[in-house]
Motif scaffolding. Structure first.
Motif, PDB file in Angstrom:
ATOM      1  N   ALA A  90       0.889  -1.380  -0.020  1.00  0.00           N
ATOM      2  CA  ALA A  90       0.006   0.181   0.000  1.00  0.00           C
ATOM      3  C   ALA A  90       1.027   1.109   0.019  1.00  0.00           C
ATOM      4  O   ALA A  90       0.673   2.155  -0.765  1.00  0.00           O
ATOM      5  CB  ALA A  90      -0.908  -0.066   1.251  1.00  0.00           C
ATOM      6  N   TYR A 110      -8.373   4.047  -0.334  1.00  0.00           N
ATOM      7  CA  TYR A 110      -8.510   2.794  -0.805  1.00  0.00           C
ATOM      8  C   TYR A 110      -9.893   2.531  -0.537  1.00  0.00           C
ATOM      9  O   TYR A 110     -10.421   2.445   0.544  1.00  0.00           O
ATOM     10  CB  TYR A 110      -7.394   1.999  -0.780  1.00  0.00           C
ATOM     11  N   ALA A 322      -7.287  -1.519   0.619  1.00  0.00           N
ATOM     12  CA  ALA A 322      -5.994  -1.528   0.518  1.00  0.00           C
ATOM     13  C   ALA A 322      -5.542  -2.846   0.467  1.00  0.00           C
ATOM     14  O   ALA A 322      -4.342  -3.216   1.094  1.00  0.00           O
ATOM     15  CB  ALA A 322      -5.054  -0.806   1.485  1.00  0.00           C
ATOM     16  N   CYS A 327      -2.960  -4.159  -4.300  1.00  0.00           N
ATOM     17  CA  CYS A 327      -1.908  -3.217  -4.269  1.00  0.00           C
ATOM     18  C   CYS A 327      -0.754  -3.766  -5.094  1.00  0.00           C
ATOM     19  O   CYS A 327      -0.077  -2.835  -6.126  1.00  0.00           O
ATOM     20  CB  CYS A 327      -1.468  -2.739  -2.875  1.00  0.00           C
TER      21      CYS A 327
END
Ligand SMILES: Cc1ncc(COP(=O)(O)O)c(C=O)c1O
Length: 448
Positions: A90, A110, A322, A327
């Motif tokens: 992330a 996110y 996330a 990611c």
């Protein structure tokens, strides 16, 4: 194998945007694998993924670098909560996103998909004004043919169309400005006598409702679900200027247009626009995984930053916020852009798409052709002069879908608009083949 899978599928699965009864005649096609821009069924037939698997595939399927990134990540951690904890995928992705989006966008939140990326921006915008003591900002301004998702909130901002009609009573109030749909100009202008009068209509709404509007939300340059409407960069620039003049946020919904689709990394770049929020999804993970991201500015972020007032906190989140695998895929995808010079390939795709459109515009059923980046659209009409569209029940879209499948193409027309929305990795030879097959279909269409 394929046939058995379809039977089992129809026993339990309810597919999106599908009248399930149509599956009696046109069952779902079981896909066994995908590579590059092709999908393969169990009998070895291939289909060009000409709509990028719902506008999200970017670098082709089964991309070695993205596969590798996900595999590496899955061996260390599949998912962890993102409240009170963080992780390298992330952190790295946010650094990359802040580096490639317009410069004022420094903070990343996110979520799960395009709709939640938009919902996040809406809620942040509303709460921002409350946090700074402006309490009357309770509405949004959007375009009357816009599309921002299928949640009740995002539907409230969209056009009153077939998709959302049944739910209208649930919608919150939002102001709607006329869409800059140049082929069917709502103000009756033609391209050569247009001075973007539609901006005036938006300005009137802003003038009349000063202090009530929290944000303008817009799909920059490319309005996908509305029928691949492509409007001039000057209009986008004008909307941006209005948002500054009337002190309202600008939310750029780049869910469909972002990540190179229009020829620039983000469509806002065509007009040098600095939005207050940018919503991303679809191409974010190169089409591999569900993920949304809402980027915003320090100014917005700082209005939530406080050690006394608990009500200034942004109480919003999603379980899979996330997700490390998503990611990792997104981070690898950003790297592939550079390594494969994807934007340069979009220029080549665009050149070929333009000459394809030039070659079919004289067809009696082709009313308008539109093109930007890796997207080309053909608006079919019954009559070129009157621009009379096909009616909802004429099912021309379904016919073209069938014809496409016979030609190994996935054409899913939006009503009477046939379009190509290509992966950015489409090679010249593949594109020439796609164009040849699509041209054949268009040319075979006969006026009733
Ligand atoms: C511009 C735009 N915004 C939002 C969405 C909603 O995204 P999702 O389907 O991932 O919720 C879409 C989906 O097509 C879109 O085109």
């Amino acid at each position: 194998m394929g046939n058995d899978l379809v039977k089992r599928d129809l026993k339990h699965n309810w597919h999106p945007y599908t009248q399930m009864k149509d599956c009696e005649d046109l069952p779902p096609i079981p896909i066994a694998k995908a590579k590059g821009i092709k999908l393969y069924d169990y009998d070895g037939n291939f289909y060009y993924d000409t709509i990028s698997s719902w506008w999200c595939n970017i670098h082709g399927h089964n991309h070695p670098k993205i596969n590798e990134a996900i595999k590496e990540q899955v061996d260390s951690m599949g998912h962890v909560l993102f409240a009170g904890f963080t992780h390298k995928p992330a952190v790295e992705l946010s650094e990359k996103l802040a580096g490639i989006t317009p410069k004022d966008l420094t903070k990343v939140f996110y979520s799960d998909d395009g709709s939640t990326a938009v919902e996040t921006a809406l809620k942040m915008s509303i709460q921002y004004w409350q946090n700074i003591g402006e309490t009357g900002r309770e509405c949004f301004l959007s375009l009357d043919r816009g599309y921002h998702g299928d949640t009740v909130g995002t539907m409230s901002l969209g056009g009153a169309d077939l998709f959302s009609k049944r739910f209208e009573k649930l919608f919150f109030r939002s102001y709607k400005a006329p869409t800059p749909y140049c082929y069917r100009c709502p103000l009756g202008r033609e391209k050569d006598n247009c001075s973007l009068e539609c901006l005036g209509a938006m300005e009137d709404i802003l003038k009349d409702n000063a202090g009530k509007i929290s944000a303008i939300i817009i799909e920059p340059l490319l309005m996908g679900a509305a029928g691949m409407i492509i409007y001039p960069a000057e209009y986008l620039e004008g909307v941006y200027k209005l948002s500054r003049k009337y002190n309202v946020h600008l939310i750029a919904d780049e869910v469909a247009a972002g990540f190179g689709r229009t020829g620039k990394m983000f469509a806002c770049e065509h007009a040098g626009v600095q939005p207050d929020f940018m919503c991303l999804s679809k191409g974010l993970t190169a089409g591999y995984m569900a993920m949304g991201a809402t980027l915003t500015t320090d100014e917005v972020y700082n209005a939530f930053y406080d050690d006394h007032d608990k009500l200034k906190t942004f109480y919003h989140g999603h379980t899979f916020t996330a997700n490390p695998l998503a990611c990792a895929a997104a981070s690898a995808s950003v790297d592939v852009f550079r390594k494969e010079d994807s934007l340069e390939n979009v220029k080549k795709i665009n050149k070929k798409l333009r000459s394809f459109l030039d070659g079919i515009e004289d067809h009696p059923l082709v009313g308008d052709t539109r093109c930007i980046g890796a997207v080309a659209a053909i608006e079919l009409v019954k009559d070129k002069k009157s621009k009379e569209p096909f009616g909802l029940n004429e099912r021309i879209g379904l016919e073209i879908y069938r014809m496409g499948l016979e030609e190994n193409l996935i054409l899913r027309p939006l009503g009477n608009i046939v379009y190509l929305f290509l992966p950015l990795s489409t090679r010249s030879d593949e594109l020439e083949d796609i164009i040849r097959r699509t041209t054949g279909i268009i040319k075979s269409l006969k006026a009733a």
